[in-house]
Design an enzyme around this catalytic site. Structure first.
Site, PDB file in Angstrom:
ATOM      1  N   ASN A 121       0.878  -1.172   0.000  1.00 16.01           N
ATOM      2  CA  ASN A 121       0.000   0.000   0.000  1.00 16.01           C
ATOM      3  C   ASN A 121       0.919   1.227   0.000  1.00 16.01           C
ATOM      4  O   ASN A 121       1.480   1.576   1.023  1.00 16.01           O
ATOM      5  CB  ASN A 121      -0.889  -0.031   1.253  1.00 16.01           C
ATOM      6  N   LYS A 123       0.194   4.232  -0.382  1.00 14.74           N
ATOM      7  CA  LYS A 123      -0.440   5.439   0.175  1.00 14.74           C
ATOM      8  C   LYS A 123      -0.169   6.630  -0.767  1.00 14.74           C
ATOM      9  O   LYS A 123      -0.039   6.427  -1.974  1.00 14.74           O
ATOM     10  CB  LYS A 123       0.036   5.684   1.600  1.00 14.74           C
ATOM     11  N   HIS A 207      -9.732   1.409   4.160  1.00 11.73           N
ATOM     12  CA  HIS A 207      -8.494   1.541   4.935  1.00 11.73           C
ATOM     13  C   HIS A 207      -8.736   2.489   6.111  1.00 11.73           C
ATOM     14  O   HIS A 207      -9.496   3.454   6.000  1.00 11.73           O
ATOM     15  CB  HIS A 207      -7.368   2.077   4.031  1.00 11.73           C
ATOM     16  N   GLU A 209      -7.078   4.810   7.289  1.00 13.05           N
ATOM     17  CA  GLU A 209      -6.799   6.232   7.044  1.00 13.05           C
ATOM     18  C   GLU A 209      -7.971   6.889   6.332  1.00 13.05           C
ATOM     19  O   GLU A 209      -8.259   8.067   6.538  1.00 13.05           O
ATOM     20  CB  GLU A 209      -5.492   6.372   6.243  1.00 13.05           C
ATOM     21  N   GLU A 279      -6.062  -4.975   9.968  1.00 14.47           N
ATOM     22  CA  GLU A 279      -5.047  -3.972  10.277  1.00 14.47           C
ATOM     23  C   GLU A 279      -5.411  -3.268  11.583  1.00 14.47           C
ATOM     24  O   GLU A 279      -6.229  -2.331  11.579  1.00 14.47           O
ATOM     25  CB  GLU A 279      -4.974  -2.935   9.150  1.00 14.47           C
ATOM     26  N   GLY A 285       1.775   2.207  10.654  1.00 14.17           N
ATOM     27  CA  GLY A 285       2.741   3.300  10.556  1.00 14.17           C
ATOM     28  C   GLY A 285       3.359   3.694  11.884  1.00 14.17           C
ATOM     29  O   GLY A 285       3.996   4.731  12.004  1.00 14.17           O
ATOM     30  N   SER A 325       2.770  -2.169  10.285  1.00 10.09           N
ATOM     31  CA  SER A 325       4.213  -2.235  10.566  1.00 10.09           C
ATOM     32  C   SER A 325       4.804  -3.610  10.268  1.00 10.09           C
ATOM     33  O   SER A 325       5.706  -4.073  10.956  1.00 10.09           O
ATOM     34  CB  SER A 325       4.517  -1.813  12.006  1.00 10.09           C
TER      35      SER A 325
HETATM   36  P1  PGA Z   1       2.394   0.186   7.575  1.00 14.56           P
HETATM   37  O1  PGA Z   1       0.979   0.443   6.855  1.00 14.56           O
HETATM   38  O2  PGA Z   1       2.915  -1.116   7.063  1.00 14.56           O
HETATM   39  O3  PGA Z   1       3.237   1.367   7.186  1.00 14.56           O
HETATM   40  O4  PGA Z   1       2.104   0.158   9.039  1.00 14.56           O
HETATM   41  C1  PGA Z   1       0.102  -0.605   6.614  1.00 14.56           C
HETATM   42  C2  PGA Z   1      -1.134  -0.074   5.935  1.00 14.56           C
HETATM   43  O5  PGA Z   1      -1.526   1.053   6.196  1.00 14.56           O
HETATM   44  O6  PGA Z   1      -1.749  -0.776   5.108  1.00 14.56           O
END
Ligand code: PGA
Length: 364
Positions: A121, A123, A207, A209, A279, A285, A325
């Site tokens: 992803n 982003k 997601h 976010e 998630e 993140g 992460s």
């Molecule tokens: P990350 O993000 O691996 O940077 O924690 C995962 C995601 O948002 O899908």
């Protein structure tokens, strides 16, 4: 337990020492060395034959004890030292080793049932030239046979460039969202059909976010999922709890609610074209990964919800990813879990060497 008489529930047994006594109590920290627990054939209750002395059953040390025909279901054993312990003549440590091995084999079986997925992803990162560079570097960095599905979910503006860079390599290019209407007055939005027309196969939906910053709710995730499926796309639907929800012990309620709402009125045929990404929001993140046990626990729970809604066959076939992460250091342990079928990877998917190592880990 202060007085042994308080826990003798059936006085018909002969009371010689503790021999043939029936207890209905809780034994904490007792010294039971030399004690035998025997299941009563008549009523199935537990008899204790003991050479232990004294009335106090506090401080149990089970060394030298014999447990026969025990039912240990729902028993929690913590901080134990097992060396020297045998179960039906087999060393407990050997049994644990066997279990681990078996667990691995089960996992291999699951791998046959469900092809692992490593989805990046990206982003809101990478211009078109940067996207081309990253895709090419990733393709070059993977030096083993790829046995998982690899998807790079890129910004809309990068889709075509990334597709061209990926060429006929193992990399599929996906998107990170789509709108629920086919077309119309939705300024700034992109429809599922537009993605389909570009040759996109997978799209990330719901997601955290998007839920956090763009007003996404389960109802709109559901509408987007339906739109994506009708356009022939394969949604990667994200669910997961906030930190305080985990702390309040409602992780299961949260993900069950999300699954039920996000897949509301989606048929058994359709859900087979979906991937679920678990998630935990507190792990995204933040550098805080869920432990493999935590990831397994929730992924297995999600599978059980799917089984209830769609039946075991569908549940056995659906791929459930972990995200939050995930990186080259923790991927192996996470993927060793039987219900973790891959990863949705943010930060680490922007590093070709790291993501290549993760693809390798998913290709064993
Ligand atoms: P990350 O993000 O691996 O940077 O924690 C995962 C995601 O948002 O899908």
């Amino acid at each position: 337990m202060s007085n042994i008489k308080e826990v003798i529930s059936d006085k018909n047994y002969e009371l010689t020492g503790f021999s043939r006594c029936k207890f209905g109590g809780e034994f904490t920290e007792c010294n039971m060395s030399g004690t035998k627990f025997i299941k009563d054939n008549i009523d199935g209750s537990w008899l204790i034959e003991s050479s232990a002395t004294g009335m106090g059953l506090d401080r149990v040390n089970f060394s030298g004890s014999c447990f026969s025909s025990c039912d240990f279901s729902n028993v929690e054993i913590s901080s134990c030292k097992l060396d020297g312990m045998t179960l039906n003549g087999i060393s407990a440590l050997e049994l644990l080793e066997f279990y681990k091995q078996n667990h691995k084999e089960n996992n291999n079986m699951n791998r046959e049932l469900r092809k692992p997925v490593m989805a990046g992803n990206w982003k809101m990162n990478k211009t078109r030239p940067e996207a081309v560079k990253l895709v090419k570097e990733l393709a070059a960095a993977v030096d083993t046979e790829v046995k998982c599905e690899v998807i790079a979910c890129v910004p809309f503006t990068d889709i075509e460039s990334a597709q061209n860079a990926a060429g006929v390599s193992f990399i599929k290019v996906g998107a990170q969202n789509c709108h629920f209407a086919n077309s119309g007055a939705y300024t700034g939005e992109i429809s599922a059909e537009m993605l389909k027309e570009m040759g996109v196969e997978y799209v990330v939906l719901g997601h955290s976010e998007r839920r956090q910053y763009f007003g996404e709710i389960d109802e709109t995730v559901n509408k987007r999922t339906k739109a994506a499926l009708s356009a022939g796309l394969k949604p990667i639907v994200c669910v997961g709890e906030l930190l305080w929800e985990r702390e309040c012990n409602i992780t299961e309620e949260v993900v069950a609610r999300q699954i039920k709402l996000d897949f509301f009125n989606i048929s058994a045929d359709e859900i087979q074209n979906c991937i679920i990404a678990y998630e935990p929001v507190w792990a995204i993140g933040t550098g805080k990964t869920a432990t493999e046990d935590q990831a397994q626990e929730v992924c297995a729970y999600i599978r059980s919800i799917i089984a209830k809604l769609y039946g075991q066959n569908i549940a056995d076939g659906i791929r459930i990813l972990y995200g939050g992460s995930m990186n080259e250091g923790n991927v192996e342990k996470l993927l060793a879990e039987p219900d973790v079928d891959g990863g949705l990877v943010g930060g680490a998917s922007l590093k070709p060497q790291a993501f290549a190592a993760m693809i390798k880990a998913a290709s064993v």
